[in-house]
Design an enzyme around this catalytic site. Structure first.
Site, PDB file in Angstrom:
ATOM      1  N   LEU A  58      10.468 -20.582  -5.067  1.00  0.00           N
ATOM      2  CA  LEU A  58       9.820 -19.974  -4.026  1.00  0.00           C
ATOM      3  C   LEU A  58       7.978 -19.810  -5.206  1.00  0.00           C
ATOM      4  CD1 LEU A  58       8.615 -17.101  -2.242  1.00  0.00           C
ATOM      5  CD2 LEU A  58       9.586 -15.710  -4.379  1.00  0.00           C
ATOM      6  N   HIS A  69       1.993   3.349  -8.668  1.00  0.00           N
ATOM      7  CA  HIS A  69       1.995   2.088  -9.138  1.00  0.00           C
ATOM      8  C   HIS A  69       3.291   1.024 -10.376  1.00  0.00           C
ATOM      9  CE1 HIS A  69      -1.860   2.477  -7.536  1.00  0.00           C
ATOM     10  NE2 HIS A  69      -2.457   3.103  -8.332  1.00  0.00           N
ATOM     11  N   ASP A  92       0.922  -1.160   0.051  1.00  0.00           N
ATOM     12  CA  ASP A  92      -0.121   0.168   0.220  1.00  0.00           C
ATOM     13  C   ASP A  92       0.615   1.182  -0.482  1.00  0.00           C
ATOM     14  OD1 ASP A  92      -2.455   1.120   0.231  1.00  0.00           O
ATOM     15  OD2 ASP A  92      -2.607   1.187   2.060  1.00  0.00           O
TER      16      ASP A  92
END
Ligand code: IPE
Ligand code: IPE
Ligand code: MG
Length: 225
Positions: A125, A30, A13
Site C-alpha cells: 500500500l 484526536h 472528521d
C-alpha cells in the site's frame, strides 16, 4: 464488472465531537482517532484491491484552531510517526506526506522525511497522509512549479506536478458533514462520494468494507453512457 477501489481517500472528521460526547477534552478524540488510523491502514494494506489510501489529517485551514489544539496535533503527529514506523514496515506500506510540510517545525519535517525514506522500498500500500494540505494550495504550487520549469500547463503536466497524481476512486467523509473542505479537488473529479455519520474515532474496517461493497455496485459513467 464491479468497480475497484484502487485509490481510497478519507476525510477523518468528528474527533472533537466524539470527545465532547464523552465529556472529555477534544484532544482525547484526536488521540483515539490516531489509533483508528492504524487499524484502517493495516486493513487497507491487506486489502488486495486498494493500492493507495490517502488520509486527511491536517488542513491548511486547521491553523485557525486554538493554539493548544494545534500544538497537541503537532505532538500527536510526532508520536504517531515514531510509533507507526514498525507497523508500516511490517505491512509493507510506503508512507508519503502530501501538502506543504514546510509549514511545520524543522524537527517534524525531518521526522516526516525520515519516515518517507525508511518506507520508500515498501511495495504494498501507498499511504498518503495529508499534512498542511489544501487542494487549492496544492494546485497553485503545481502551477508555480510548471512555470518555474518553463513548462506549458496542460491537464497532464499539471496532474504530474501535484503532490499526488492519482485520481481518487472512492472518497469517504466521516462525521456527518457533506463537504470536501478543500481536499483533493482535482483528483476527486470523478470520485464516488460516500458520507457517514460515524465519527472518526468510531470508524472501523468493517464499515469501510461495507462502503466498498456499496461502491462496487455503483455505475461509473465518466460522462459516457
Ligand atoms: C478531524 O476532527 C481532525 C482534524 C481536523 C485535525 P475534528 O477535530 O474536526 O472533529 P470535529 O469535526 O470538531 O468533531
Ligand atoms: C477537514 O475537517 C480536515 C480534516 C479532517 C483534516 P475540518 O473539521 O477541518 O473541516 P470543516 O472545518 O468542518 O470544513
Ligand atoms: Mg471537523
Amino acid at each position: 464488472m464491479s468497480n475497484l477501489p484502487r485509490h481510497v481517500a478519507i476525510i477523518m472528521d468528528g474527533n472533537g465531537r466524539w470527545a465532547q460526547q464523552q465529556e472529555q477534552p477534544r484532544v482525547k478524540g484526536h488521540e483515539r482517532g490516531a489509533e483508528v488510523i492504524r487499524d484502517i491502514v493495516t486493513f487497507a494494506s491487506r486489502h488486495e484491491e486498494i493500492s493507495t489510501l490517502t488520509l486527511y489529517a491536517f488542513s491548511t485551514e486547521n491553523w485557525k484552531r486554538p493554539k493548544v489544539e494545534v500544538d497537541f496535533l503537532m505532538k500527536l503527529l510526532n508520536r504517531y510517526l515514531k510509533k507507526e514506523l514498525p507497523i508500516y514496515l511490517e505491512n509493507n506500506v510506503r508512507f508519503c506526506a502530501i501538502g506543504d510540510v514546510s509549514g511545520f517545525s524543522g524537527k517534524l519535517q525531518k521526522l516526516i522525511r525520515e519516515t518517507e525514506e525508511k518506507t520508500a522500498h515498501c511495495t504494498g500500500l501507498t499511504q498518503n497522509l495529508a499534512l498542511n494540505y489544501g487542494a487549492k494550495d496544492e494546485i497553485v504550487r503545481a502551477v508555480n512549479t510548471l512555470q518555474a520549469e518553463g513548462r506549458v500547463v496542460t491537464s497532464e503536466s499539471l496532474n504530474s506536478a501535484l503532490d499526488t497524481p492519482q485520481s481518487v476512486d472512492l472518497l469517504i467523509r466521516t462525521g456527518g458533514d457533506h463537504r470536501l473542505s478543500n481536499f483533493l479537488l482535482w483528483q476527486a473529479a470523478y470520485a464516488e462520494l460516500f458520507f457517514t455519520r460515524t465519527l472518526w474515532p468510531d470508524f472501523t474496517s468493517h464499515e469501510l468494507q461495507s462502503i466498498i461493497d456499496r461502491f462496487k455496485s455503483v455505475e461509473r459513467r465518466f460522462g459516457g453512457l
